[in-house]
Design a protein around this motif. Structure first.
Motif, mmCIF file in Angstrom:
data_model
loop_
_atom_site.group_PDB
_atom_site.id
_atom_site.type_symbol
_atom_site.label_atom_id
_atom_site.label_comp_id
_atom_site.label_asym_id
_atom_site.label_seq_id
_atom_site.Cartn_x
_atom_site.Cartn_y
_atom_site.Cartn_z
ATOM 1 N N ASP B 14 0.936 -1.463 -0.025
ATOM 2 C CA ASP B 14 0.357 -0.144 0.110
ATOM 3 C C ASP B 14 0.809 1.147 -0.172
ATOM 4 O OD1 ASP B 14 -2.360 -1.344 -0.318
ATOM 5 O OD2 ASP B 14 -2.906 -1.150 1.901
ATOM 6 N N LEU B 15 2.187 1.101 0.527
ATOM 7 C CA LEU B 15 3.126 2.342 0.470
ATOM 8 C C LEU B 15 3.603 2.426 -1.167
ATOM 9 C CD1 LEU B 15 3.543 4.040 2.994
ATOM 10 C CD2 LEU B 15 5.174 2.915 3.245
ATOM 11 N N ILE B 16 3.896 1.514 -1.386
ATOM 12 C CA ILE B 16 4.321 1.817 -2.832
ATOM 13 C C ILE B 16 3.208 1.909 -3.846
ATOM 14 C CG2 ILE B 16 6.146 0.769 -4.346
ATOM 15 C CD1 ILE B 16 6.416 -1.220 -2.654
ATOM 16 N N PHE B 17 2.771 1.552 -3.278
ATOM 17 C CA PHE B 17 1.369 1.312 -4.552
ATOM 18 C C PHE B 17 0.349 1.413 -3.771
ATOM 19 C CE2 PHE B 17 4.193 -1.993 -6.597
ATOM 20 C CZ PHE B 17 4.357 -0.974 -7.965
ATOM 21 N N PRO B 18 -0.005 2.653 -3.234
ATOM 22 C CA PRO B 18 -1.019 3.312 -2.892
ATOM 23 C C PRO B 18 -2.536 3.161 -3.409
ATOM 24 C CG PRO B 18 0.169 5.170 -3.631
ATOM 25 C CD PRO B 18 0.768 3.806 -3.829
ATOM 26 N N LYS B 19 -4.080 2.478 -2.653
ATOM 27 C CA LYS B 19 -4.984 2.071 -3.530
ATOM 28 C C LYS B 19 -5.901 3.675 -3.477
ATOM 29 C CE LYS B 19 -6.233 -1.902 -1.478
ATOM 30 N NZ LYS B 19 -7.395 -2.249 -0.924
ATOM 31 N N ILE B 20 -6.062 3.768 -4.889
ATOM 32 C CA ILE B 20 -6.430 5.099 -5.181
ATOM 33 C C ILE B 20 -7.496 5.231 -6.021
ATOM 34 C CG2 ILE B 20 -5.913 6.744 -6.854
ATOM 35 C CD1 ILE B 20 -2.856 6.132 -7.246
ATOM 36 N N LEU B 22 -10.995 6.080 -8.117
ATOM 37 C CA LEU B 22 -11.144 5.689 -9.473
ATOM 38 C C LEU B 22 -11.281 7.046 -10.074
ATOM 39 C CD1 LEU B 22 -10.929 1.785 -11.055
ATOM 40 C CD2 LEU B 22 -9.390 3.844 -10.615
ATOM 41 N N CYS B 24 -12.708 10.624 -7.978
ATOM 42 C CA CYS B 24 -11.554 11.442 -7.169
ATOM 43 C C CYS B 24 -9.621 11.276 -6.946
ATOM 44 C CB CYS B 24 -12.157 12.031 -6.022
ATOM 45 S SG CYS B 24 -12.012 11.322 -4.406
ATOM 46 N N ASN B 25 -9.605 10.578 -7.754
ATOM 47 C CA ASN B 25 -8.293 9.836 -6.925
ATOM 48 C C ASN B 25 -7.425 10.583 -5.840
ATOM 49 O OD1 ASN B 25 -6.596 9.537 -9.256
ATOM 50 N ND2 ASN B 25 -6.236 11.416 -10.071
ATOM 51 N N CYS B 26 -8.457 9.990 -4.418
ATOM 52 C CA CYS B 26 -8.248 10.333 -3.423
ATOM 53 C C CYS B 26 -7.494 8.822 -3.087
ATOM 54 C CB CYS B 26 -9.246 10.581 -2.231
ATOM 55 S SG CYS B 26 -10.365 9.782 -2.039
ATOM 56 N N LYS B 27 -7.491 8.501 -1.367
ATOM 57 C CA LYS B 27 -6.541 7.643 -0.751
ATOM 58 C C LYS B 27 -8.039 6.723 -0.608
ATOM 59 C CE LYS B 27 -2.644 6.858 2.399
ATOM 60 N NZ LYS B 27 -2.807 5.840 2.908
#
Lengths: 792, 237
Positions: B14-20, B22, B24-27
């Motif tokens: 999750d740190l390297i490829f944070p879930k985004i 689709l 609004c691009n928020c975490k």
């Protein structure tokens, strides 16, 4: 514009590199940082201040990492050359780079296994005249090894630091014949060596004169491109030669499309692509831009495999951490700085330009012609923005400002994206295809012409000088403007906060701007005695900023000719025009750099003797002198240069003197700035000195003497020294030369100067800055620095 | 073993490829997959005053689409209102190969089908096929992923190769209404392996814009004595 995706690694990456930067200038035992890191990590388990302590922990880890690069085990080659700067021993090692041919010697990097049967780690730069050595050979020979010398001239390229960033601290050359042994290579290493050999062989066989270019763009080997590089550099296209994201991206697209046809399962394709990328990185010897591109693309592919949307900034930050973790000193290499700035700008700044369409869904709505137009606009706008944002780094490091690339890239980038696949096709086709080779040659010709054209564009200057403070100021302004642009693009609730940041950046920028220009103004006389080996090369900057060059150093086949010793200083100080150039006499250790000076700099007045103009060599300069419209002033009698605040007398040769010995016809100069006086006697020998004693005894007494004729025993007669009674002296000579300058007898005569005698071979360059009341002395190899305020 | 993975490795991923998100691009949080709760609220089922035939929203009790078009299918429905969030999801599925989205959308579709029961007695479910060159280039048929998901849950017969695309057509996205009809006419042929006579067939596609694609598909089926033809799309433009 949608919000940028979360990038949790960006902040740690910034802290990490700040730690590395701090660690470079902070020297303390590692144990403190280890303790600090552990304490911070323990404290970060506390819920309350977790983030703060994590930040501190990462910061001290950064410091720790760079400080670890300064300690070496006792059997490391760096530890050995620290205690024995020169040694000659039998050596076993392996060649771990391509063997480059430079003039008549062969150069490579040697990984040392044993010195005199003792196990040793580390690598050195190696050179030999023996042909037939190859990458991967295990070799043994008796070699002379020495520590890499520091640069001895102001602003000149710091070769020692450059090699240190590559973990090389010593150089060597073979004293005996190099024996090649069978070596045990690992299976993987062997494969990579063979792939390299195969590709290089194909390139050499199938590309003829273009082989050097192809080697640069396909396997990142730029060693065979000497004259091309200057043209492409001026054209703003040199980034096309460094294997970077552009090249790796093109290769990726080609191979991905091919593998897609062969293998149905996309994830298998992606995994094999990651493996291929790593092999490619190894083939390109992991230069910073290749490492960055390979790491970023691999992470992108992993994101695709695990079906996460890749966050580009996060991936950029991870690759920065990875590269600087493996080799923290890389952070200070220009290549890495440019590479990361470029990608950062492409990801952050370029998407803010709203009249170009970058997103897939926007692109789909465009018609054919609009798509092409948009493509051209993308290249134009992004290369323009990239050029602007990279300009400060380039100006700081290379003293250049270049916007030619904005035009050059319009054709350059599309051309390289055709040339690269085409050259791959030619390399990997089982048989040579005339059709492809011909079309390649045609395109290459076009590329050549185009780069020539964009190099001739007027948006290039080679004499920009900015200091680090000014560089930071420019970046602050650029980024604040860029962030200001975003504020208008989307309306957020954080508007006021962003406005504050914008003004904060702008205010700090203007404060720094104020300080950076305040330091510039001075009323000082500056004299720089360059270390040019065996020869004379001095630069005088008068309080009124008139530039006087006295002699131009030895010819350009020598190690420290004008371009290497004095030119970087001139560029770094924005000096492109020389008001006076004095060539004291017609020997090539004095006029050797004149051709280069005429070529690269503007000369207003050239001061020479009649003697010089009668020589054959003068003919070679005449055309250029005519072309540049510089005035030739012939010295046939005592005179002076019309300077404003200081006196500049030319004492010798006068019309009552003639000698067959050219040395004795040297121009002798005396300068006075208030209480500070200097005497330059060129190569005058006793005969000339006696004439000076006879004609101008009242002008000889001075504070500083440029000791005549590189410290030869034929100069510096006792009577002359008595008349001058200098307090300081400078001998311009290297230590080992065929005339064995400086002569022992001469050194004894100047013994009374004590530490005030400077020799360029020992002290390096010397710079004197004086306001006429006190003088500041600084040497660049021996690092002496002191102020004399007792001038009278 | 699994707990090690979830407790230790997942946070790193999750740190390297944070879930985004689709939309609004928020975490995204740990249990969210593609959308944040705010964006998920935008996934509204298309219900209310809709046309019985083509599934469009009626204006003053009249269907504008059916006034100007005659459709060969019997009934068409769409799961969602068309908006940026739905468009992003379909876009990431089609062009970024995030095939897990098909499962996510499939779940909503099944929920929709169970809740509103728009189609009676479906025998065969089939996606709108891609031309094999296009499928090879994209790597998959996004509609096929959806039908697979739906067929499994609803226990319908899944036949992805019911119809083949013989004509390589231009992408519909850039064309106008009448161009679209011409573009897809005669693009499909029936796979002779299957007997479709007197069967109720459900066609699935991602977006219903003018209905030209599904209509061409339906026309072909109609000519082959199919009993009822239903159309289901994820969104309606």
């Amino acid at each position: 514009m949608p919000k940028s995706p979360p990038s949790p690694i960006v902040l740690p990456a910034i802290i990490w590199i700040s730690g590395i930067i701090a660690g470079k200038y902070l020297h303390a035992p590692q144990i403190y940082f280890i303790i600090a890191t552990v304490i911070f990590l323990i404290f970060s388990c506390l819920k309350k201040f977790r983030l703060h302590f994590l930040i501190l922990a990462i910061f001290s880890l950064g410091i720790l990492r760079i400080s670890l690069t300064t300690i070496f085990p006792i059997n490391h080659i760096n530890s050995i050359v620290q205690s024995y700067p020169q040694l000659m021993q039998p050596i076993n090692g392996r060649i771990i780079s391509e063997v480059r041919k430079v003039e008549d010697s062969f150069r490579f990097t040697l990984e040392i296994d044993e010195i005199a049967d003792v196990k040793v780690d580390g690598k050195i730069n190696f050179s030999t005249r023996q042909a037939g050595l190859k990458y991967g050979d295990a070799v043994s020979m008796v070699a002379f090894i020495r520590k890499i010398a520091k640069n001895s001239n102001p602003s000149s390229f710091d070769y020692q630091e450059y090699l240190a960033s590559k973990n090389i601290f010593a150089s060597g050359y073979a004293k005996t014949i190099i024996k090649v042994k069978d070596s045990k290579k690992t299976f993987l290493k062997n494969i990579i060596i063979n792939i390299r050999k195969f590709i290089r062989g194909r390139i050499e066989n199938r590309f003829g004169t273009n082989a050097g270019f192809i080697k640069a763009i396909v396997i990142g080997d730029k060693s065979e491109l000497a004259e091309w590089r200057t043209t492409l550099n001026k054209a703003g296209l040199s980034h096309l030669l460094a294997v970077s994201g552009l090249h790796v991206g093109i290769l990726y697209l080609i191979i991905f499309s091919l593998l897609k046809l062969l293998i149905r399962n996309r994830n298998i394709v992606r995994v094999s692509l990651i493996i291929l990328l790593i092999i490619y990185g190894e083939i390109c010897s992991w230069s910073p831009s290749v490492s960055r591109a390979v790491i970023m693309l691999s992470l992108y592919l992993v994101a695709k495999i695990i079906q996460r949307k890749p966050a580009p900034k996060n991936i950029l930050a991870i690759s920065l951490i990875t590269i600087t973790f493996i080799q923290p000193s890389q952070l200070f290499s220009v290549g890495l700085q440019l590479s990361f700035t470029a990608v950062f700008v492409l990801l952050n700044i370029v998407p803010r330009i709203r009249f170009i369409k970058l997103r897939k869904d926007e692109l789909e709505l465009l018609s054919g012609t609009k798509k092409i137009l948009n493509g051209i606009l993308i290249i134009f706008v992004s290369s323009g923005i990239l050029n602007i944002f990279m300009a400060p780094i380039i100006a700081f490091n290379f003293n250049q400002f270049n916007m030619n690339g904005i035009i050059g890239n319009l054709i350059g980038i599309p051309l390289i994206s055709i040339l690269l696949p085409l050259s791959l096709l030619i390399i990997f086709l089982p048989v040579g295809m005339i059709f492809y080779q011909n079309s390649f040659r045609l395109l290459m010709l076009f590329f050549d012409k185009w780069s020539g054209f964009s190099a001739s564009l007027p948006m290039f200057s080679g004499f920009i000088s900015i200091n680090s403070l000014q560089m930071i100021v420019i970046y602050l302004i650029l980024f604040s403007l860029a962030f200001h642009m975003k504020k208008e693009a989307i309306k957020t609730t954080k508007k006021t906060k962003k406005k504050n940041i914008f003004f904060l950046l702008l205010i700090s920028a203007s404060i720094m701007l104020f300080f950076s220009f305040r330091r510039e103004s001075s009323n000082n006389l500056k004299i720089t005695f360059f270390d040019c080996g065996l020869g004379d090369l001095f630069l005088v900057e008068t309080p009124d900023n008139e530039i006087i060059l006295i002699d131009s150093g030895p010819p350009d086949f020598t190690y420290q000719h004008f371009e290497k010793s004095a030119f970087p200083y001139l560029k770094n100080n924005g000096i492109s025009t020389l008001d006076w150039v004095i060539i004291t006499h017609a020997h090539n250790d004095h006029y050797g750099g004149l051709e280069f000076v005429l070529q690269e700099l503007k000369i207003k007045n050239l001061v020479v003797t009649d003697e010089f103009q009668k020589r054959k060599i003068w003919k070679t300069f005449e055309d250029k002198i005519e072309q540049e419209q510089c005035e030739v002033i012939t010295i046939s009698d005592t005179t002076h240069l019309p300077l404003q605040t200081m006196k500049f007398k030319i004492l010798h040769p006068n019309n009552s003197f003639y000698s067959k010995n050219i040395n004795n016809m040297s121009i002798a100069v005396r300068m006075d700035y208030f209480d500070f006086s200097v005497l330059f006697t060129g190569d005058l020998e006793k005969e000339g000195e006696n004439h000076l004693l006879l004609c101008y005894p009242e002008f000889l007494d001075c504070d500083f003497l440029k000791i005549g004729h590189h410290g030869s025993k034929t100069s510096s007669s006792i009577e002359f020294i008595k008349a001058v009674t200098p307090e300081y002296g400078f001998i311009s000579t290297s230590l080992k030369n065929r005339f064995s300058f400086p002569h022992e007898v001469t050194l004894e005569k100047y013994d009374f100067l004590g530490p005030n005698l400077f020799i360029s071979g020992i002290d390096g360059a010397l710079q004197i800055i004086t306001d006429g009341k006190k003088a500041h002395f600084k040497t660049f190899l021996s690092d002496k620095e002191f102020v004399d305020d007792t001038l009278e | 073993m699994k707990s090690i993975f979830t407790n230790f490795l997942n946070p790193i991923i999750d740190l390297i490829f944070p879930k985004i998100c689709l939309g609004c691009n928020c975490k995204l949080g740990r249990e969210q997959t593609f959308l944040c709760s705010e964006c998920e609220a935008f996934l509204e089922f298309l219900t209310g005053n809709i046309c019985e035939i083509c599934g469009s929203i009626k204006v003053e009790n009249q269907c504008r689409t059916c006034e100007t078009n005659t459709f060969s299918f019997d009934k068409a429905c769409s799961v969602f209102h068309f908006n940026q969030v739905v468009q992003n999801l379909i876009h990431e599925l089609k062009y970024s190969e995030m095939t897990k989205i098909a499962k996510y959308l499939g779940g909503f579709t099944v929920e929709y089908l169970e809740k509103f029961q728009p189609f009676k007695n479906v025998d065969i479910i089939s996606p709108v096929p891609l031309h094999k060159v296009k499928k090879r280039a994209r790597g998959f048929n996004q509609a096929e992923f959806l039908t697979k998901e739906i067929a499994k849950k609803m226990n319908w017969q899944h036949t992805p190769n019911l119809v083949l695309r013989k004509k390589f057509t231009k992408t519909q996205t850039k064309l106008k209404r009448n161009q679209r009809q011409i573009n897809v006419s005669g693009a499909f042929v029936l796979n002779p392996k299957f007997d479709v006579a007197q069967k109720n067939i459900l066609i699935v596609d991602d977006v219903f814009t003018t209905g030209s694609t599904v209509n061409a598909f339906s026309k072909l089926l109609k000519n082959n004595a199919v009993s009822k033809i239903y159309v289901l799309t994820i969104a309606r433009a």
